[in-house]
Design a protein around this motif. Sequence first.
Motif, PDB file in Angstrom:
ATOM      1  N   ILE A 147     -47.352 -18.219 -26.474  1.00  0.00           N
ATOM      2  CA  ILE A 147     -46.181 -19.095 -25.922  1.00  0.00           C
ATOM      3  C   ILE A 147     -46.021 -19.744 -27.241  1.00  0.00           C
ATOM      4  N   ALA A 148     -44.776 -19.574 -27.752  1.00  0.00           N
ATOM      5  CA  ALA A 148     -44.226 -20.403 -28.997  1.00  0.00           C
ATOM      6  C   ALA A 148     -44.406 -21.956 -28.532  1.00  0.00           C
ATOM      7  N   GLY A 178     -54.909 -10.599 -40.067  1.00  0.00           N
ATOM      8  CA  GLY A 178     -53.777  -9.817 -39.807  1.00  0.00           C
ATOM      9  C   GLY A 178     -52.657  -9.705 -41.131  1.00  0.00           C
ATOM     10  N   SER A 179     -52.739 -10.575 -41.937  1.00  0.00           N
ATOM     11  CA  SER A 179     -52.143 -10.679 -43.365  1.00  0.00           C
ATOM     12  C   SER A 179     -52.858  -9.332 -44.020  1.00  0.00           C
ATOM     13  N   LEU A 314     -48.063 -17.233 -40.320  1.00  0.00           N
ATOM     14  CA  LEU A 314     -49.301 -16.848 -39.481  1.00  0.00           C
ATOM     15  C   LEU A 314     -49.274 -15.452 -39.054  1.00  0.00           C
ATOM     16  N   TRP A 315     -50.537 -14.910 -39.207  1.00  0.00           N
ATOM     17  CA  TRP A 315     -50.629 -13.517 -38.486  1.00  0.00           C
ATOM     18  C   TRP A 315     -51.558 -13.412 -37.242  1.00  0.00           C
ATOM     19  N   THR A 324     -46.562 -10.688 -36.340  1.00  0.00           N
ATOM     20  CA  THR A 324     -46.245 -12.013 -36.707  1.00  0.00           C
ATOM     21  C   THR A 324     -46.266 -12.964 -35.607  1.00  0.00           C
ATOM     22  N   MET A 325     -46.707 -14.235 -36.018  1.00  0.00           N
ATOM     23  CA  MET A 325     -46.873 -15.306 -35.061  1.00  0.00           C
ATOM     24  C   MET A 325     -46.131 -16.480 -35.271  1.00  0.00           C
ATOM     25  N   PRO A 326     -45.612 -17.409 -34.564  1.00  0.00           N
ATOM     26  CA  PRO A 326     -44.595 -18.368 -34.364  1.00  0.00           C
ATOM     27  C   PRO A 326     -45.615 -19.361 -35.472  1.00  0.00           C
ATOM     28  N   ALA A 327     -44.809 -20.416 -36.008  1.00  0.00           N
ATOM     29  CA  ALA A 327     -45.631 -21.468 -36.839  1.00  0.00           C
ATOM     30  C   ALA A 327     -46.118 -22.464 -35.899  1.00  0.00           C
TER      31      ALA A 327
END
Length: 347
Positions: A147-148, A178-179, A314-315, A324-327
């Motif tokens: 959840i962002a 992830g990166s 962020l990965w 990709t993930m939110p900040a």
Amino acid sequence: MSAPEQLAEYDGRIHILLNPVSTGYRRLVKSQISEVVIKYGGAVNILHSKPKEEATQDMLLSQLSEGDMLVTAGGDGLDGVAVRALMDNPDVSKELQQTPILSWYGGNANAGPGELHGKSILGTPSLLDAIRHGVVIDVHPMLGSVIADPEAIDPETEELIEYPKILALYFKGLGVSGSSTFELEQVRNHRLRRNLVGRNMVDAAAAIKGIRKSSYYIIRETQLNQEGEVIYQSEPQKVYETSVINGDRMAKFARLPSKLHEDGVWRMILTDKHIHTIMKDALKMSFGSPPGQLVDSQTTLRFDFETLNENDQLWAHFDGDPQTMPAKGTWTLKQHPSTYRAVKSAV
């Protein structure tokens, strides 16, 4: 139940799902497939994965019938694609969900195959041995969602942005892995990867590039019981990688194969991205317990995370699939309520 002796009794077929672009498929898997075809003849159905997971799953579900067996070989996360097709699709019958899945070596031989079928991918058992003498076990995969940041509201629906729930069999992580996986995907068709030496050089350079590009972030871990009550909470910590690995599965950290030791789940929090620190953490993992547990069925892991800078990328990493993930957001992990049937070598 043993497999596939009883599959013959049910007149089932053996479907072998291959990733044709996998280097492991060409080096280790392809040579063993002919033995299976000679033994079972027309009962063997060779399938090739598609570039998109959904297309692979649609093809797979169109081929599978009750009483069949599925072998996945060649490529990271290919068995996860198959499991998600069976467990995440409401149109799949309960009988079809019972399809035994044999995860075989391929790609970089990640996660399940190494522990289900022996430590050496060059030794016994062969694929034919695993098919003829394997036993079926029930395994709980992991279920995760993100959840962002509460401030991240969809302007059209005016609802909180929630990332899709993702099922993973072996490994979930936030950060460097992830990166690195993303960078490895970019060099998949590099001209120097046509031989073993060139492939290792290109992959190593890509993984190191991913490590250097990855960002630090702040994370706090919270454990919740079945009633949603907090049973543990850590202090916020500046980290570089958080990994959660299921059971005794083999985990890859920055493409370094390593094993884990924990009764149910192993968590790694890395605060330093120097290569000697990564190697030390990778090498200290040791062989663990039987697969299929995530702490226990009553516990949920919650990680509140936030990048140090708003523009940092962020990965997340799910069984070889970078996302990709939110900040800023909340990452939850728990045991999937259902099991899938994995074939484990009896040799």
